[in-house]
Scaffold this active site. Structure first.
Site, PDB file in Angstrom:
ATOM      1  N   ASP A  83       0.865  -1.212  -0.064  1.00 48.38           N
ATOM      2  CA  ASP A  83       0.021  -0.026  -0.008  1.00 48.38           C
ATOM      3  C   ASP A  83       0.770   1.300  -0.071  1.00 48.38           C
ATOM      4  OD1 ASP A  83       1.014   0.187   2.732  1.00 48.38           O
ATOM      5  OD2 ASP A  83      -0.924  -0.729   3.369  1.00 48.38           O
ATOM      6  N   ASP A  85       1.670   5.043   1.618  1.00 43.21           N
ATOM      7  CA  ASP A  85       1.544   6.089   2.917  1.00 43.21           C
ATOM      8  C   ASP A  85       1.869   7.354   2.286  1.00 43.21           C
ATOM      9  OD1 ASP A  85       1.005   4.214   4.824  1.00 43.21           O
ATOM     10  OD2 ASP A  85       2.697   3.683   4.143  1.00 43.21           O
ATOM     11  N   ASP A 163      10.534   5.644  12.437  1.00 48.33           N
ATOM     12  CA  ASP A 163      11.097   4.489  13.153  1.00 48.33           C
ATOM     13  C   ASP A 163      12.523   4.320  12.469  1.00 48.33           C
ATOM     14  OD1 ASP A 163       9.819   3.583  10.968  1.00 48.33           O
ATOM     15  OD2 ASP A 163       8.599   2.024  12.296  1.00 48.33           O
TER      16      ASP A 163
HETATM   17  P1  ATP Z   1       4.320  -1.685   5.589  1.00 52.60           P
HETATM   18  O1  ATP Z   1       5.040  -2.360   4.282  1.00 52.60           O
HETATM   19  O2  ATP Z   1       4.079  -2.943   6.324  1.00 52.60           O
HETATM   20  O3  ATP Z   1       3.258  -1.064   5.111  1.00 52.60           O
HETATM   21  P2  ATP Z   1       5.456   0.688   6.232  1.00 52.60           P
HETATM   22  O4  ATP Z   1       6.831   0.992   6.493  1.00 52.60           O
HETATM   23  O5  ATP Z   1       4.561   1.473   5.224  1.00 52.60           O
HETATM   24  O6  ATP Z   1       5.463  -0.897   6.157  1.00 52.60           O
HETATM   25  P3  ATP Z   1       3.473   1.475   7.957  1.00 52.60           P
HETATM   26  O7  ATP Z   1       3.038   0.836   9.264  1.00 52.60           O
HETATM   27  O8  ATP Z   1       2.371   1.370   7.051  1.00 52.60           O
HETATM   28  O9  ATP Z   1       4.726   0.818   7.717  1.00 52.60           O
HETATM   29  O10 ATP Z   1       3.782   3.057   8.570  1.00 52.60           O
HETATM   30  C1  ATP Z   1       4.118   3.770   7.451  1.00 52.60           C
HETATM   31  C2  ATP Z   1       5.413   4.655   7.873  1.00 52.60           C
HETATM   32  O11 ATP Z   1       4.941   5.411   9.094  1.00 52.60           O
HETATM   33  C3  ATP Z   1       6.425   3.826   8.322  1.00 52.60           C
HETATM   34  O12 ATP Z   1       7.474   3.377   7.215  1.00 52.60           O
HETATM   35  C4  ATP Z   1       7.122   4.744   9.191  1.00 52.60           C
HETATM   36  O13 ATP Z   1       8.061   5.844   8.543  1.00 52.60           O
HETATM   37  C5  ATP Z   1       6.164   5.472   9.903  1.00 52.60           C
HETATM   38  N1  ATP Z   1       5.820   4.686  11.371  1.00 52.60           N
HETATM   39  C6  ATP Z   1       5.032   3.678  11.274  1.00 52.60           C
HETATM   40  N2  ATP Z   1       4.777   3.368  12.678  1.00 52.60           N
HETATM   41  C7  ATP Z   1       5.628   3.922  13.138  1.00 52.60           C
HETATM   42  C8  ATP Z   1       6.276   3.856  14.564  1.00 52.60           C
HETATM   43  N3  ATP Z   1       5.596   3.014  15.388  1.00 52.60           N
HETATM   44  N4  ATP Z   1       6.916   4.592  15.125  1.00 52.60           N
HETATM   45  C9  ATP Z   1       7.513   5.754  14.148  1.00 52.60           C
HETATM   46  N5  ATP Z   1       7.285   5.629  12.746  1.00 52.60           N
HETATM   47  C10 ATP Z   1       6.344   4.829  12.637  1.00 52.60           C
HETATM   48 MG    MG Z   2       2.564   1.199   4.938  1.00 58.70          MG
END
Ligand code: ATP
Ligand code: MG
Length: 466
Positions: A83, A85, A163
């Site tokens: 997805d 963001d 993160d």
């Molecule tokens: P995925 O492929 O699982 O969606 P993702 O990196 O996009 O991985 P998400 O949970 O969708 O993870 O979160 C989007 C972004 O928001 C992350 O890449 C990170 O930059 C930030 N983020 C999410 N959760 C946290 C957290 N607990 N602490 C700090 N930053 C976070």
């Molecule tokens: Mg994501």
């Protein structure tokens, strides 16, 4: 380009900028590196129509908006993002006013879900870092843990509160550049997972980040940089303070996305697994080659294999496998106290689930499924005539319960004969079914083939009383 601060860089491997303080917030020290399209290779064609539309709508309305997180990271790695963001300067309320279908969600971390056809784009407003937000009621901490993170800030501040460096790359769709404040571009290229700022402090702020570290390392095959991994060993117990519902979401992502086995091994290596599944963890510690470990490994492998071949998976089946040994132990204890077998079995199932959901919650439909899978095991082992067999074959949970029986047989429990019988009866036509030997009730003290403590235990599913 981010307003004012970003430089047009060459995109060469950046040195790793570090914030001036351990909480990672100082926009003055680290100038971002800007990576041109010729180097990063991302094109609009890789980005979903919905995400592009959201970016355009926000920027046309005068708000800075960037693709960020897993979408950018995965595209750089040549993977298909699950997805997209978006990070924006617009507040959630402004975002809502700009889109026809938009819902604001989250209290701890307020964000907008914008629906574009079948896609949902997660749109988060830039957050200020902890230092800037200190004292603001929209930024709250309890024992160092961030329990509310709704103070809005600049793009630079937003970068340092994320993160991991590889999750902190911003794609500017107008300039087609990737903006890197934290060294994430080099880290992603070198397949390295690195926490932004002080690992211990960032895990204390949000212990779920330790699970995220494991998940990204498992999914992406990244090495976890030593500072990022060392702190996990010390701080793993903080997981137990997390709300069970949030842990369920994370466990779901860890185990239901095709890398369950890799993630499980990492959870064990870093001492996290036992904080999610304490009773299963204790069984595995006590007997590393016992039923709990074998069954968990096989269930996780089979989950990954099913996902790889496009077959459906359910957390119900996996939780049934992970909690099987604790249920066996519990029912044994109830039986030892004089409870009838069937009641003991039922009570143990209910109790184990009740204790487990204090740690990681499980939506009710799945906990019911777990109970049904367990409840059908004695009926699969105590076959009582063809009528009963036909009723079982028609049971909505028969398939899951049968698969579970197969898993138990593969894991060394003495149920292989029963598993074969059920395999044959499914393949047989009516005439053949009637000629199959039916009631194969287990002898009273059936012993398992496996050696060790588990082998000496009576087989609850084989007891005639059940
Ligand atoms: P995925 O492929 O699982 O969606 P993702 O990196 O996009 O991985 P998400 O949970 O969708 O993870 O979160 C989007 C972004 O928001 C992350 O890449 C990170 O930059 C930030 N983020 C999410 N959760 C946290 C957290 N607990 N602490 C700090 N930053 C976070
Ligand atoms: Mg994501």
């Amino acid at each position: 380009m981010p307003s004012g601060t970003a430089q047009h860089g060459t995109g060469r491997t950046p040195t790793h900028p570090q914030p001036s303080n351990s909480s990672g917030v100082d926009s003055t020290i680290a100038q971002p590196i800007v990576i041109p399209p010729s180097e990063h290779g991302i094109s609009d064609a890789d980005i979903s129509g919905g995400a592009l539309k959201v970016l355009e709508t926000l920027t046309d309305a005068g708000h800075g908006a960037y693709l960020v997180g897993g979408g950018v990271r995965d595209l750089l790695l040549g993977l298909k993002p699950k997805d997209f963001d978006v990070a924006t300067a617009a507040t959630p309320e402004t975002v809502r006013s700009l889109f026809r279908s938009c819902r604001l969600i989250g209290r701890r971390f307020r964000l907008a879900h914008v629906r574009m056809g079948r896609e949902i784009i997660e749109v988060a407003t830039f957050r200020a870092g902890s230092d800037t937000s200190a004292g603001d009621p929209d930024h709250q901490r309890v024992d160092g843990r961030i329990v509310r993170d709704n103070v809005y800030g600049t793009l630079e501040e937003d970068a340092w509160r994320r993160d991991f460096t590889a999750n902190c790359l911003y794609y500017d769709h107008r300039e087609r550049t990737v903006i890197d404040f934290t060294g994430g571009y080099a880290d992603a290229r070198e397949r390295r997972l690195r926490v932004i700022g002080s690992a211990a402090e960032r895990y204390r702020e949000d212990p779920v980040r330790m699970l995220r570290a494991v998940r990204f390392a498992g999914k992406l095959g990244f090495d976890i940089e030593s500072g990022t991994s060392d702190a996990i060993h010390d701080l793993a117990p903080l997981i137990e303070d997390m709300p069970p519902a949030r842990l369920y979401e994370e466990v779901f992502k860890l185990f239901m996305a095709g890398a369950a086995r890799a993630n499980y091994e990492l959870l064990r290596r870093y001492g996290l697994f036992g904080h999610l599944f304490p009773e299963t963890g204790a069984c595995i510690e006590a007997e590393p080659d016992g039923v709990a470990a074998t069954l968990a490994g096989r269930a996780l492998d089979s989950t990954d294999a099913r996902i790889a071949s496009g077959r459906p998976v359910t957390p119900g089946f996996l939780f049934a496998a992970l909690l099987w040994e604790p249920v066996l132990r519990d029912s044994e204890a109830c039986i030892a106290r004089g409870m009838p077998h069937l009641r003991a079995w039922d009570a143990a199932g209910a109790d184990v689930i009740e204790r487990q959901v204090q740690h990681v919650s499980l939506p009710r439909r799945f906990s019911l499924m777990v109970r049904e899978i367990w409840g059908l095991q004695p009926r699969l082992v105590n076959r009582r005539g063809h009528g009963a067999a036909s009723r079982l074959l028609a049971h909505p949970r028969f398939r899951a319960a049968y698969d579970f029986l197969l898993l138990r047989a593969e894991s060394g429990e003495d149920v292989a004969e029963h598993a074969r019988w059920w395999t044959r009866i499914q393949e047989a036509d009516d005439g053949e079914r009637r000629s199959m030997p039916e009631d194969r009730r287990a002898p009273k003290r059936r012993r398992r083939r496996r050696r060790g403590r588990a082998a000496a235990r009576p087989e609850p599913t084989g007891q005639p009383a059940m």
